[in-house]
Design a protein around this motif. Structure first.
Motif, PDB file in Angstrom:
ATOM      1  N   CYS A  57      -9.979 -26.386  31.672  1.00 16.20           N
ATOM      2  CA  CYS A  57     -10.756 -25.238  32.149  1.00 16.20           C
ATOM      3  C   CYS A  57     -10.454 -23.979  31.333  1.00 16.20           C
ATOM      4  O   CYS A  57      -9.551 -23.947  30.508  1.00 16.20           O
ATOM      5  CB  CYS A  57     -10.460 -24.986  33.620  1.00 16.20           C
ATOM      6  SG  CYS A  57      -8.728 -24.579  33.952  1.00 16.20           S
TER       7      CYS A  57
ATOM      8  N   LEU B 107     -14.169 -27.472  34.779  1.00 19.29           N
ATOM      9  CA  LEU B 107     -14.382 -26.104  35.242  1.00 19.29           C
ATOM     10  C   LEU B 107     -13.520 -25.897  36.481  1.00 19.29           C
ATOM     11  O   LEU B 107     -13.732 -26.545  37.498  1.00 19.29           O
ATOM     12  CB  LEU B 107     -15.858 -25.873  35.589  1.00 19.29           C
ATOM     13  CG  LEU B 107     -16.871 -26.211  34.494  1.00 19.29           C
ATOM     14  CD1 LEU B 107     -18.288 -26.016  35.018  1.00 19.29           C
ATOM     15  CD2 LEU B 107     -16.618 -25.382  33.263  1.00 19.29           C
TER      16      LEU B 107
ATOM     17  N   SER C 147     -10.393 -26.704  37.033  1.00 21.54           N
ATOM     18  CA  SER C 147      -9.496 -27.829  37.334  1.00 21.54           C
ATOM     19  C   SER C 147      -8.287 -27.801  36.419  1.00 21.54           C
ATOM     20  O   SER C 147      -8.034 -28.735  35.657  1.00 21.54           O
ATOM     21  CB  SER C 147     -10.250 -29.151  37.162  1.00 21.54           C
ATOM     22  OG  SER C 147     -11.351 -29.216  38.026  1.00 21.54           O
TER      23      SER C 147
ATOM     24  N   ARG D  27     -20.817 -18.827  28.687  1.00 23.43           N
ATOM     25  CA  ARG D  27     -20.297 -19.742  29.706  1.00 23.43           C
ATOM     26  C   ARG D  27     -21.071 -21.053  29.705  1.00 23.43           C
ATOM     27  O   ARG D  27     -22.234 -21.097  29.342  1.00 23.43           O
ATOM     28  CB  ARG D  27     -20.421 -19.121  31.101  1.00 23.43           C
ATOM     29  CG  ARG D  27     -19.508 -17.964  31.338  1.00 23.43           C
ATOM     30  CD  ARG D  27     -19.651 -17.475  32.791  1.00 23.43           C
ATOM     31  NE  ARG D  27     -18.808 -16.337  33.004  1.00 23.43           N
ATOM     32  CZ  ARG D  27     -17.530 -16.407  33.367  1.00 23.43           C
ATOM     33  NH1 ARG D  27     -16.970 -17.572  33.547  1.00 23.43           N
ATOM     34  NH2 ARG D  27     -16.818 -15.315  33.536  1.00 23.43           N
TER      35      ARG D  27
ATOM     36  N   ARG E 218     -14.889 -23.300  27.235  1.00 23.08           N
ATOM     37  CA  ARG E 218     -15.945 -22.409  26.738  1.00 23.08           C
ATOM     38  C   ARG E 218     -16.019 -22.432  25.219  1.00 23.08           C
ATOM     39  O   ARG E 218     -17.108 -22.515  24.642  1.00 23.08           O
ATOM     40  CB  ARG E 218     -15.733 -20.984  27.243  1.00 23.08           C
ATOM     41  CG  ARG E 218     -16.208 -20.817  28.678  1.00 23.08           C
ATOM     42  CD  ARG E 218     -15.963 -19.440  29.214  1.00 23.08           C
ATOM     43  NE  ARG E 218     -16.813 -18.419  28.615  1.00 23.08           N
ATOM     44  CZ  ARG E 218     -16.811 -17.161  29.039  1.00 23.08           C
ATOM     45  NH1 ARG E 218     -16.031 -16.788  30.042  1.00 23.08           N
ATOM     46  NH2 ARG E 218     -17.588 -16.276  28.461  1.00 23.08           N
TER      47      ARG E 218
ATOM     48  N   HIS F 220     -23.234 -23.647  31.339  1.00 19.92           N
ATOM     49  CA  HIS F 220     -24.231 -23.376  32.374  1.00 19.92           C
ATOM     50  C   HIS F 220     -24.416 -24.497  33.392  1.00 19.92           C
ATOM     51  O   HIS F 220     -25.158 -24.334  34.352  1.00 19.92           O
ATOM     52  CB  HIS F 220     -25.584 -23.008  31.737  1.00 19.92           C
ATOM     53  CG  HIS F 220     -26.243 -24.124  30.994  1.00 19.92           C
ATOM     54  ND1 HIS F 220     -25.984 -24.387  29.676  1.00 19.92           N
ATOM     55  CD2 HIS F 220     -27.136 -25.037  31.392  1.00 19.92           C
ATOM     56  CE1 HIS F 220     -26.696 -25.403  29.276  1.00 19.92           C
ATOM     57  NE2 HIS F 220     -27.407 -25.833  30.299  1.00 19.92           N
ATOM     58  N   TRP F 221     -23.743 -25.623  33.231  1.00 20.96           N
ATOM     59  CA  TRP F 221     -23.874 -26.712  34.184  1.00 20.96           C
ATOM     60  C   TRP F 221     -22.860 -26.584  35.318  1.00 20.96           C
ATOM     61  O   TRP F 221     -21.764 -26.070  35.129  1.00 20.96           O
ATOM     62  CB  TRP F 221     -23.652 -28.067  33.509  1.00 20.96           C
ATOM     63  CG  TRP F 221     -24.691 -28.393  32.495  1.00 20.96           C
ATOM     64  CD1 TRP F 221     -25.994 -28.741  32.718  1.00 20.96           C
ATOM     65  CD2 TRP F 221     -24.531 -28.396  31.086  1.00 20.96           C
ATOM     66  NE1 TRP F 221     -26.643 -28.958  31.538  1.00 20.96           N
ATOM     67  CE2 TRP F 221     -25.767 -28.750  30.514  1.00 20.96           C
ATOM     68  CE3 TRP F 221     -23.451 -28.124  30.238  1.00 20.96           C
ATOM     69  CZ2 TRP F 221     -25.954 -28.851  29.155  1.00 20.96           C
ATOM     70  CZ3 TRP F 221     -23.640 -28.223  28.878  1.00 20.96           C
ATOM     71  CH2 TRP F 221     -24.881 -28.582  28.351  1.00 20.96           C
ATOM     72  N   THR F 222     -23.217 -27.111  36.472  1.00 25.60           N
ATOM     73  CA  THR F 222     -22.269 -27.216  37.572  1.00 25.60           C
ATOM     74  C   THR F 222     -21.351 -28.410  37.295  1.00 25.60           C
ATOM     75  O   THR F 222     -21.696 -29.271  36.471  1.00 25.60           O
ATOM     76  CB  THR F 222     -22.991 -27.457  38.916  1.00 25.60           C
ATOM     77  OG1 THR F 222     -23.627 -28.747  38.862  1.00 25.60           O
ATOM     78  CG2 THR F 222     -24.018 -26.360  39.204  1.00 25.60           C
ATOM     79  N   PRO F 223     -20.219 -28.511  37.979  1.00 26.70           N
ATOM     80  CA  PRO F 223     -19.380 -29.698  37.800  1.00 26.70           C
ATOM     81  C   PRO F 223     -20.144 -31.001  38.071  1.00 26.70           C
ATOM     82  O   PRO F 223     -19.974 -31.982  37.341  1.00 26.70           O
ATOM     83  CB  PRO F 223     -18.245 -29.488  38.806  1.00 26.70           C
ATOM     84  CG  PRO F 223     -18.113 -28.001  38.891  1.00 26.70           C
ATOM     85  CD  PRO F 223     -19.548 -27.503  38.814  1.00 26.70           C
ATOM     86  N   GLN F 224     -20.995 -31.011  39.079  1.00 26.63           N
ATOM     87  CA  GLN F 224     -21.762 -32.210  39.393  1.00 26.63           C
ATOM     88  C   GLN F 224     -22.727 -32.560  38.260  1.00 26.63           C
ATOM     89  O   GLN F 224     -22.903 -33.741  37.910  1.00 26.63           O
ATOM     90  CB  GLN F 224     -22.539 -32.022  40.711  1.00 26.63           C
ATOM     91  CG  GLN F 224     -21.659 -31.866  41.922  1.00 26.63           C
ATOM     92  CD  GLN F 224     -21.085 -30.447  42.084  1.00 26.63           C
ATOM     93  OE1 GLN F 224     -21.434 -29.514  41.369  1.00 26.63           O
ATOM     94  NE2 GLN F 224     -20.178 -30.299  43.032  1.00 26.63           N
ATOM     95  N   GLU F 225     -23.336 -31.556  37.662  1.00 22.36           N
ATOM     96  CA  GLU F 225     -24.241 -31.794  36.535  1.00 22.36           C
ATOM     97  C   GLU F 225     -23.478 -32.301  35.314  1.00 22.36           C
ATOM     98  O   GLU F 225     -23.975 -33.155  34.574  1.00 22.36           O
ATOM     99  CB  GLU F 225     -25.010 -30.520  36.189  1.00 22.36           C
ATOM    100  CG  GLU F 225     -26.039 -30.130  37.238  1.00 22.36           C
ATOM    101  CD  GLU F 225     -26.599 -28.729  37.039  1.00 22.36           C
ATOM    102  OE1 GLU F 225     -27.749 -28.515  37.472  1.00 22.36           O
ATOM    103  OE2 GLU F 225     -25.910 -27.852  36.464  1.00 22.36           O
ATOM    104  N   LEU F 226     -22.278 -31.795  35.116  1.00 18.91           N
ATOM    105  CA  LEU F 226     -21.458 -32.261  33.993  1.00 18.91           C
ATOM    106  C   LEU F 226     -21.086 -33.727  34.160  1.00 18.91           C
ATOM    107  O   LEU F 226     -21.103 -34.498  33.194  1.00 18.91           O
ATOM    108  CB  LEU F 226     -20.201 -31.406  33.857  1.00 18.91           C
ATOM    109  CG  LEU F 226     -20.421 -30.010  33.294  1.00 18.91           C
ATOM    110  CD1 LEU F 226     -19.182 -29.147  33.477  1.00 18.91           C
ATOM    111  CD2 LEU F 226     -20.821 -30.074  31.832  1.00 18.91           C
TER     112      LEU F 226
END
Length: 182
Positions: free
Chosen positions: A23, A43, A45, A163, A28, A165-171
Protein backbone atom coordinates in the motif's frame (compact mmCIF):
# COMPACT_ATOMS: atom_id res chain seq x y z
CA UNK A 1 18.33 5.72 -6.46
CA UNK A 2 14.74 6.79 -6.94
CA UNK A 3 11.94 4.34 -6.16
CA UNK A 4 10.74 4.31 -9.76
CA UNK A 5 14.28 3.56 -11.00
CA UNK A 6 14.43 0.55 -8.69
CA UNK A 7 10.99 -0.58 -9.86
CA UNK A 8 12.01 -0.23 -13.50
CA UNK A 9 15.15 -2.28 -12.88
CA UNK A 10 13.00 -5.05 -11.41
CA UNK A 11 10.51 -4.83 -14.29
CA UNK A 12 13.39 -5.12 -16.76
CA UNK A 13 14.53 -8.37 -15.11
CA UNK A 14 11.09 -9.90 -14.62
CA UNK A 15 8.90 -8.53 -17.45
CA UNK A 16 6.40 -11.41 -17.38
CA UNK A 17 6.06 -11.74 -13.61
CA UNK A 18 2.99 -11.32 -11.48
CA UNK A 19 3.51 -8.31 -9.20
CA UNK A 20 2.08 -7.59 -5.76
CA UNK A 21 2.79 -4.10 -4.43
CA UNK A 22 2.28 -2.88 -0.90
CA UNK A 23 0.00 0.00 0.00
CA UNK A 24 0.90 3.68 -0.12
CA UNK A 25 3.26 5.38 -2.50
CA UNK A 26 4.79 2.09 -3.65
CA UNK A 27 1.53 0.97 -5.26
CA UNK A 28 0.87 4.47 -6.59
CA UNK A 29 4.33 4.73 -8.12
CA UNK A 30 4.09 1.26 -9.62
CA UNK A 31 0.64 2.03 -11.03
CA UNK A 32 1.95 5.23 -12.63
CA UNK A 33 5.09 3.51 -13.93
CA UNK A 34 3.45 0.54 -15.66
CA UNK A 35 -0.14 -0.45 -15.09
CA UNK A 36 -0.99 -3.93 -16.36
CA UNK A 37 -3.33 -6.72 -15.31
CA UNK A 38 -0.19 -8.53 -14.00
CA UNK A 39 -0.09 -6.00 -11.14
CA UNK A 40 -2.03 -6.46 -7.93
CA UNK A 41 -1.99 -3.26 -5.90
CA UNK A 42 -2.77 -3.46 -2.21
CA UNK A 43 -4.73 -0.50 -0.91
CA UNK A 44 -4.70 0.01 2.85
CA UNK A 45 -3.23 -3.42 3.61
CA UNK A 46 0.14 -2.63 5.11
CA UNK A 47 2.29 -5.68 5.75
CA UNK A 48 0.25 -7.95 3.49
CA UNK A 49 2.11 -7.84 0.14
CA UNK A 50 4.44 -10.71 1.07
CA UNK A 51 1.63 -13.02 2.30
CA UNK A 52 -0.37 -12.37 -0.88
CA UNK A 53 2.77 -12.93 -2.97
CA UNK A 54 3.50 -16.18 -1.14
CA UNK A 55 0.00 -17.43 -1.85
CA UNK A 56 0.37 -16.61 -5.53
CA UNK A 57 3.80 -18.22 -5.73
CA UNK A 58 2.54 -21.44 -4.16
CA UNK A 59 -0.59 -21.69 -6.29
CA UNK A 60 1.16 -20.70 -9.55
CA UNK A 61 4.63 -22.28 -9.42
CA UNK A 62 5.04 -21.81 -13.18
CA UNK A 63 4.95 -17.99 -12.80
CA UNK A 64 7.54 -15.69 -11.30
CA UNK A 65 5.95 -13.64 -8.51
CA UNK A 66 7.55 -10.36 -7.44
CA UNK A 67 6.58 -8.65 -4.20
CA UNK A 68 7.28 -4.92 -4.02
CA UNK A 69 7.35 -4.27 -0.28
CA UNK A 70 8.31 -1.22 1.76
CA UNK A 71 10.72 -1.23 4.67
CA UNK A 72 7.96 -0.28 7.11
CA UNK A 73 5.49 -2.83 5.77
CA UNK A 74 8.18 -5.52 5.77
CA UNK A 75 8.85 -4.85 9.45
CA UNK A 76 5.13 -4.69 10.23
CA UNK A 77 4.73 -8.34 9.23
CA UNK A 78 8.20 -9.74 9.82
CA UNK A 79 6.75 -13.11 10.75
CA UNK A 80 5.91 -13.79 7.11
CA UNK A 81 9.55 -14.49 6.30
CA UNK A 82 9.39 -17.60 8.49
CA UNK A 83 6.42 -18.85 6.49
CA UNK A 84 8.03 -17.92 3.17
CA UNK A 85 11.26 -19.72 4.00
CA UNK A 86 9.41 -22.75 5.39
CA UNK A 87 7.55 -23.07 2.08
CA UNK A 88 10.62 -22.21 -0.08
CA UNK A 89 8.74 -21.07 -3.20
CA UNK A 90 11.36 -21.13 -5.94
CA UNK A 91 9.47 -18.55 -8.01
CA UNK A 92 9.25 -15.72 -5.44
CA UNK A 93 11.33 -12.54 -5.57
CA UNK A 94 10.79 -10.35 -2.48
CA UNK A 95 11.96 -6.77 -3.06
CA UNK A 96 11.99 -4.36 -0.11
CA UNK A 97 12.17 -0.74 -1.25
CA UNK A 98 13.99 0.79 1.71
CA UNK A 99 13.93 4.57 2.12
CA UNK A 100 14.12 4.43 5.93
CA UNK A 101 10.72 6.04 6.41
CA UNK A 102 6.97 5.68 6.26
CA UNK A 103 6.89 8.08 3.35
CA UNK A 104 3.19 8.12 2.50
CA UNK A 105 2.16 8.95 6.08
CA UNK A 106 4.55 11.81 6.69
CA UNK A 107 8.09 10.48 6.82
CA UNK A 108 8.13 8.83 10.25
CA UNK A 109 11.11 6.56 10.90
CA UNK A 110 10.20 2.88 11.22
CA UNK A 111 11.90 0.51 13.61
CA UNK A 112 13.97 -1.79 11.41
CA UNK A 113 17.06 -3.89 10.91
CA UNK A 114 20.09 -2.06 9.58
CA UNK A 115 20.79 -4.90 7.18
CA UNK A 116 17.70 -6.80 6.09
CA UNK A 117 19.86 -9.02 3.86
CA UNK A 118 21.43 -10.69 6.91
CA UNK A 119 17.96 -11.29 8.36
CA UNK A 120 16.72 -12.80 5.08
CA UNK A 121 19.76 -15.07 4.79
CA UNK A 122 19.42 -16.20 8.40
CA UNK A 123 15.73 -16.91 7.84
CA UNK A 124 16.51 -19.13 4.86
CA UNK A 125 16.10 -17.16 1.64
CA UNK A 126 18.21 -18.88 -1.03
CA UNK A 127 19.59 -15.56 -2.28
CA UNK A 128 19.71 -12.20 -0.54
CA UNK A 129 21.30 -9.05 -1.94
CA UNK A 130 21.37 -5.34 -1.24
CA UNK A 131 21.39 -2.85 -4.11
CA UNK A 132 22.10 0.87 -4.00
CA UNK A 133 21.77 1.78 -7.68
CA UNK A 134 20.22 0.35 -10.83
CA UNK A 135 23.47 -1.26 -12.03
CA UNK A 136 23.64 -3.41 -8.89
CA UNK A 137 20.45 -5.22 -9.91
CA UNK A 138 22.80 -7.19 -12.18
CA UNK A 139 23.47 -9.29 -9.04
CA UNK A 140 20.10 -10.92 -9.79
CA UNK A 141 21.16 -12.14 -13.23
CA UNK A 142 21.19 -15.91 -13.32
CA UNK A 143 19.81 -16.37 -9.80
CA UNK A 144 17.12 -19.00 -9.49
CA UNK A 145 15.01 -19.76 -6.47
CA UNK A 146 13.73 -17.81 -3.50
CA UNK A 147 15.30 -14.35 -3.64
CA UNK A 148 15.33 -11.32 -1.34
CA UNK A 149 16.41 -7.83 -2.44
CA UNK A 150 16.91 -4.84 -0.15
CA UNK A 151 16.84 -1.88 -2.54
CA UNK A 152 18.16 1.25 -0.86
CA UNK A 153 16.18 4.17 -2.28
CA UNK A 154 16.21 7.89 -1.68
CA UNK A 155 13.29 9.78 -0.17
CA UNK A 156 10.98 11.25 -2.77
CA UNK A 157 11.79 14.63 -4.27
CA UNK A 158 9.28 14.50 -7.10
CA UNK A 159 5.50 14.90 -6.92
CA UNK A 160 3.51 11.74 -6.26
CA UNK A 161 1.53 10.44 -9.23
CA UNK A 162 -2.19 9.89 -9.58
CA UNK A 163 -4.11 7.57 -7.28
CA UNK A 164 -5.21 4.09 -8.28
CA UNK A 165 -8.81 4.49 -9.34
CA UNK A 166 -10.08 0.95 -8.72
CA UNK A 167 -11.64 -0.29 -5.50
CA UNK A 168 -10.03 -3.31 -3.81
CA UNK A 169 -12.88 -5.47 -5.15
CA UNK A 170 -12.28 -4.21 -8.69
CA UNK A 171 -8.56 -4.90 -8.36
CA UNK A 172 -9.27 -8.49 -7.33
CA UNK A 173 -11.58 -9.00 -10.30
CA UNK A 174 -9.11 -7.38 -12.71
CA UNK A 175 -6.22 -9.57 -11.49
CA UNK A 176 -8.14 -12.78 -10.81
CA UNK A 177 -7.65 -14.49 -14.15
CA UNK A 178 -4.16 -13.16 -14.91
CA UNK A 179 -2.19 -16.04 -13.32
CA UNK A 180 -3.94 -18.57 -15.60
CA UNK A 181 -2.82 -16.82 -18.78
CA UNK A 182 0.01 -18.50 -20.63
Amino acid sequence: MKMTDAMQAVLNRYPDALYVSTCGYISRDFYNLQDTTNNFYLLGSMGMAAPVGLGLALTHPDKTVVVLDGDGSFMMNLGIIAMITAEQPQNLVHVVLDNRMYESTGGQKPVQFENMVDVARAAGYGHAVQVRDESEFAQLDGLEGLTFVQAMIAPRTEKIGKRIHWTPQELVERFRLEPQKG
